[in-house]
Design a protein around this motif. Structure first.
Motif, short mmCIF file in Angstrom:
data_model
loop_
_atom_site.label_atom_id
_atom_site.label_comp_id
_atom_site.label_asym_id
_atom_site.label_seq_id
_atom_site.Cartn_x
_atom_site.Cartn_y
_atom_site.Cartn_z
N VAL A 41 0.86 -1.37 0.12
CA VAL A 41 0.17 -0.19 0.02
C VAL A 41 0.87 1.39 -0.10
N GLU A 42 1.99 1.24 0.74
CA GLU A 42 2.82 2.55 0.74
C GLU A 42 3.46 2.56 -0.54
N HIS A 43 3.78 1.70 -1.24
CA HIS A 43 4.17 1.88 -2.54
C HIS A 43 3.43 2.49 -3.78
N VAL A 44 2.08 1.73 -3.51
CA VAL A 44 0.93 2.39 -4.47
C VAL A 44 0.82 3.79 -4.09
N VAL A 45 0.61 4.12 -2.70
CA VAL A 45 0.35 5.79 -2.39
C VAL A 45 1.55 6.46 -2.96
N ARG A 46 2.88 5.95 -2.75
CA ARG A 46 3.89 6.58 -3.12
C ARG A 46 4.00 7.03 -4.61
N ARG A 47 3.55 5.89 -5.50
CA ARG A 47 3.53 6.27 -6.80
C ARG A 47 2.52 7.20 -7.24
N GLU A 48 1.44 7.31 -6.59
CA GLU A 48 0.28 8.12 -6.87
C GLU A 48 0.94 9.71 -6.64
N PHE A 49 1.44 9.67 -5.53
CA PHE A 49 2.26 11.23 -5.03
C PHE A 49 3.21 11.38 -6.17
N ARG A 50 3.97 10.58 -6.52
CA ARG A 50 5.05 10.74 -7.81
C ARG A 50 4.20 11.10 -8.91
N ARG A 51 3.02 10.56 -9.39
CA ARG A 51 2.45 11.09 -10.27
C ARG A 51 1.88 12.53 -10.35
N TYR A 52 1.52 12.77 -9.03
CA TYR A 52 1.09 14.19 -8.93
C TYR A 52 2.20 15.00 -9.00
N PHE A 53 3.30 14.87 -8.46
CA PHE A 53 4.52 15.80 -8.84
C PHE A 53 4.84 15.98 -10.21
N ASP A 54 4.81 14.89 -10.97
CA ASP A 54 5.08 14.59 -12.46
C ASP A 54 3.87 15.61 -13.04
N ARG A 55 2.80 15.48 -12.59
CA ARG A 55 1.71 16.46 -13.56
C ARG A 55 1.92 17.99 -12.87
N PHE A 56 2.19 18.06 -11.78
CA PHE A 56 2.44 19.54 -11.36
C PHE A 56 3.60 20.27 -12.19
N LEU A 57 4.60 19.47 -12.21
CA LEU A 57 5.85 20.02 -13.04
C LEU A 57 5.49 20.38 -14.56
N ILE A 58 4.57 19.41 -15.23
CA ILE A 58 4.14 19.66 -16.54
C ILE A 58 3.00 21.05 -16.68
N ASP A 59 2.11 20.84 -15.67
CA ASP A 59 1.21 22.09 -15.84
C ASP A 59 1.59 23.28 -15.78
N ILE A 60 2.58 23.47 -14.82
CA ILE A 60 2.96 24.87 -14.53
C ILE A 60 3.88 25.45 -15.71
N GLU A 61 4.33 24.54 -16.79
CA GLU A 61 5.16 24.82 -17.72
C GLU A 61 4.15 25.71 -18.71
N GLN A 62 3.02 25.29 -18.50
CA GLN A 62 2.06 26.26 -19.63
C GLN A 62 1.75 27.55 -19.40
N ALA A 63 2.17 27.90 -18.28
CA ALA A 63 1.75 29.31 -17.60
C ALA A 63 2.85 30.42 -18.20
N ALA A 64 2.59 31.47 -18.27
CA ALA A 64 3.60 32.41 -18.85
C ALA A 64 4.30 33.22 -17.77
N THR A 65 3.74 33.42 -16.72
CA THR A 65 4.27 34.19 -15.68
C THR A 65 4.38 33.50 -14.26
N ALA A 66 5.07 34.23 -13.45
CA ALA A 66 5.47 33.47 -12.01
C ALA A 66 3.90 33.42 -11.41
N ALA A 67 3.29 34.44 -11.52
CA ALA A 67 1.69 34.75 -10.78
C ALA A 67 0.75 33.41 -11.39
#
Length: 262
Positions: A121-147
């Motif tokens: 269970v710990e490894h499953v949850v860890r992988r889901e958080f990993r996917r969240y961080f991966d998605r976060f890093l991709i999402d913010i690349e779409q924004a033009a400014t820091a704000a």
């Protein structure tokens, strides 16, 4: 008369044996149920503060930043099956045998990769958080400014975590376990996410997008605490399913944090 007593004893003995077997069965069932209850509490506290020095959340963050790749196909297959099983039936009601059946492998194979259900269970949850961080890093690349990146990060983070069938399910169904676990880990969980957010803010500083005098650790701390409160405590004022409303909150309260005090 003695023969009658002996006869009755012979008749009653099987009943006594059956009753004892039933008692033992109920005892085993109760112990199994208690163990299942303990697993959820262990997992919830485990992904925020397991027995070793790093939380699962922190390890997931490191995996995302360092782009760690899991090339073990069988292990990934078991994790996929476990994720599907836990989302379908819940952690309490799922067994290692259920996971093995869904992964189309033997139970022994599952135990060779993950020695206990807690570990799985710990490894499953860890992988889901990993996917969240991966998605976060991709999402913010779409924004033009820091704000824009602050607003987009806030909105997509809440959406991603709340909509995740496993992590969001834990937050929704086990808040009485989640919140105390986060409070009892000495701030390690918040510190991990703060470290992640502060790293993004320092990148903005290096790029000249925010002031070099900005206290990025303090700003990250405030941003994370606000986001965490929305995740763990229901709001009667703000609709967390309304991205536009969340964006408005971020523009009003989070973006101004990017400006250092005069």
């Amino acid at each position: 008369m003695r023969e009658m007593v002996d006869t009755e004893k012979q008749v009653m003995d099987p009943c006594i044996i059956i009753r004892a077997q039933c008692d033992e069965h109920h005892k085993s069932a109760f112990e199994a149920e208690s163990l299942q209850e303990a697993v959820v509490e262990s997992v919830v506290s485990g992904f925020v503060a397991p027995s070793d020095s790093d939380s699962l959340l922190e390890r997931a963050y490191v995996d995302a930043v360092e782009r760690v790749d899991d090339s073990d196909e069988l292990r990934a297959r078991i994790l996929d099956a476990a994720y599907e099983q836990f989302c379908r039936m819940g952690i309490r009601r799922s067994t290692m045998e259920d996971v093995a059946r869904l992964a189309k492998v033997s139970r022994i194979t599952v135990y060779r990769r993950f020695d206990t259900k807690d570990t799985l269970v710990e490894h499953v949850v860890r992988r889901e958080f990993r996917r969240y961080f991966d998605r976060f890093l991709i999402d913010i690349e779409q924004a033009a400014t820091a704000a824009d990146r602050v607003v987009l990060g806030f909105v997509t983070s809440l959406r991603a975590i709340r909509s995740n069938p496993l992590i969001g399910g834990l937050i929704a169904t086990e808040p009485d376990l989640l919140v105390p676990s986060m409070m009892a880990d000495g701030g390690q969980t918040l510190a991990t996410v703060r470290h992640f957010v502060a790293g993004q803010l320092r990148s903005e500083q290096r790029a000249g997008n925010v002031s070099s005098s900005l206290d990025v650790d303090l700003v990250a701390e405030m941003m994370v605490r606000i986001s965490t409160s929305f995740l763990t405590i229901p709001s009667a004022i703000i609709n967390l399913d309304d991205d536009e409303q969340l964006a408005a909150v971020a523009w009003r309260f989070l973006v101004p944090m990017l400006e250092p005090p005069a």
